[in-house]
Scaffold this motif. Structure first.
Motif, PDB file in Angstrom:
ATOM      1  N   ARG A 151       0.814  -1.210   0.000  1.00 44.62           N
ATOM      2  CA  ARG A 151       0.000   0.000   0.000  1.00 44.62           C
ATOM      3  C   ARG A 151       0.852   1.267   0.000  1.00 44.62           C
ATOM      4  NH1 ARG A 151      -4.560  -0.964  -2.391  1.00 44.62           N
ATOM      5  NH2 ARG A 151      -5.986  -2.322  -1.281  1.00 44.62           N
ATOM      6  N   MET A 155     -14.256   0.533  -3.066  1.00 44.40           N
ATOM      7  CA  MET A 155     -14.143   1.718  -2.208  1.00 44.40           C
ATOM      8  C   MET A 155     -12.759   1.804  -1.566  1.00 44.40           C
ATOM      9  SD  MET A 155     -16.510   2.930   0.889  1.00 44.40           S
ATOM     10  CE  MET A 155     -17.272   4.304   0.093  1.00 44.40           C
ATOM     11  N   ILE A 156     -12.246   0.654  -1.124  1.00 42.48           N
ATOM     12  CA  ILE A 156     -10.906   0.644  -0.530  1.00 42.48           C
ATOM     13  C   ILE A 156      -9.878   1.147  -1.540  1.00 42.48           C
ATOM     14  CG2 ILE A 156      -9.073  -0.893   0.281  1.00 42.48           C
ATOM     15  CD1 ILE A 156     -11.347  -2.604   1.559  1.00 42.48           C
ATOM     16  N   PHE A 187      -7.499   4.485  -1.237  1.00 44.56           N
ATOM     17  CA  PHE A 187      -6.037   4.544  -1.363  1.00 44.56           C
ATOM     18  C   PHE A 187      -5.601   5.452  -2.506  1.00 44.56           C
ATOM     19  CE2 PHE A 187      -6.064   0.839   1.439  1.00 44.56           C
ATOM     20  CZ  PHE A 187      -5.084   1.242   2.316  1.00 44.56           C
ATOM     21  N   PHE A 212      -2.324   6.738   8.354  1.00 47.59           N
ATOM     22  CA  PHE A 212      -3.643   6.126   8.206  1.00 47.59           C
ATOM     23  C   PHE A 212      -3.553   4.599   8.297  1.00 47.59           C
ATOM     24  CE2 PHE A 212      -7.435   4.821   5.849  1.00 47.59           C
ATOM     25  CZ  PHE A 212      -8.397   5.672   6.366  1.00 47.59           C
ATOM     26  N   LEU A 253     -11.988  11.864   3.796  1.00 48.78           N
ATOM     27  CA  LEU A 253     -12.631  10.579   3.504  1.00 48.78           C
ATOM     28  C   LEU A 253     -13.955  10.411   4.243  1.00 48.78           C
ATOM     29  CD1 LEU A 253      -9.481   8.285   3.674  1.00 48.78           C
ATOM     30  CD2 LEU A 253     -10.737   8.944   1.624  1.00 48.78           C
TER      31      LEU A 253
END
Lengths: 177, 120
Positions: free
Chosen positions: A29, A110-111, A115, A129, A164
């Motif tokens: 990530r 959505m994830i 990101f 985060f 967010l």
């Protein structure tokens, strides 16, 4: 770590299996969702432990130290790429959240969108985060890992959540947890 | 939205996030590296192994022969020039002889000469 220093392979094996998934996720990530880079960095991280186990700082808990090393590796990678990390203003980011207005979006998508947004905000926000919400570290530990004051960590989390959160609020009833 | 709900929502979303597993080859490479490093450090701990290996090998035979010659030379010469070597501590008021050469034949002869002298 003492066992690893004395050459206990079982101890190293246990350590690797305990942390490989978490560290792989973190690198994945943090480094632009690249599996190749995540694999390379994961290997490099554990090679550091093999080569210099004595570099472990006893002042920290092992996970804190490990994430701290991983985070520094990511920072070095950003420097190597010459990526300029800029704090984008909320007003600038806001128009890019059009995807969140789509009520048919699923959790996985959505994830990914989250990101993408965090990528736009910069690695400072992304790392805070991830450490806070994926790993569940306290603000104090996140501050230790990132070598920042707690206030700065809170501020970064607040900023990320502010952007967010409003969009998730809109979609929270649409997401099937 | 309350903060706690928001935090839970983020945590829940990220917990469900799956990005796959690391390459299996990494594990193999790491275990091999660990073994390699570990075996290397064991060899270093016993520093005599490499020295003994060199000593009993056929490498640097000239150097080894030279060293042995020098050691032999000094050990022999050391006995030869020592004043204490072969000294006879027996005393006689009429005849005393000091032998400076460490030679067992001479030593026996000296004893005999002392005895002879004592009888006279």
């Amino acid at each position: 770590m003492q066992q690893i220093v004395s050459g206990d392979q079982l101890a190293f094996c246990e350590l690797y299996f305990r942390y490989k998934g978490r560290m792989y996720y973190y690198f994945y990530r943090m480094l632009g969702n690249s599996a190749d880079l995540a694999n390379d960095f994961l290997q490099e991280l554990f090679m550091k432990i093999i080569e210099k186990p004595e570099s472990y700082n006893l002042a920290y808990s092992f996970p804190t130290w490990l994430y701290s090393v991983a985070n520094n590796m990511c920072k070095n990678e950003y420097r190597r790429r010459g990526v300029r990390q800029e704090y984008l203003e909320y007003e600038v980011l806001e128009p890019r959240f059009d995807f969140l207005n789509d009520s048919t979006i699923g959790p996985e998508e959505m994830i990914e969108k989250i990101f993408q947004t965090l990528d736009q905000m910069g690695e400072e926000h992304r790392s805070a985060f991830l450490l806070r919400y994926r790993e569940g570290f306290s603000i104090k530990v996140v501050a230790e890992i990132l070598e920042l004051p707690e206030g700065t960590v809170k501020s970064r989390l607040f900023y990320a959540k502010k952007i967010l959160g409003e969009k998730l609020e809109y979609l929270k009833d649409q997401i099937d947890f | 939205m309350k903060n706690i709900n928001q935090d839970q929502m983020f945590a829940e979303l990220l917990r469900k996030d799956q990005v796959g597993e690391p390459n299996k080859g990494i594990e193999d490479r790491l275990m091999y590296s660990f073994l390699l490093k570990n075996s290397g450090s064991k060899l270093k701990q016993n520093s005599f192994v490499s020295f003994l290996g060199w000593l009993f090998s056929t490498q640097s035979m000239g150097l080894k022969a030279g060293l042995v010659s020098v050691m032999l030379f000094f050990s022999v010469m050391n006995n030869q020039i020592s004043l204490e070597s072969g000294k006879v501590t027996a005393t006689d008021s009429l005849f005393t002889k000091r032998v400076f050469v460490a030679d067992s034949t001479n030593f026996i002869q000296t004893i005999d000469s002392i005895r002879t002298d004592s009888l006279n």
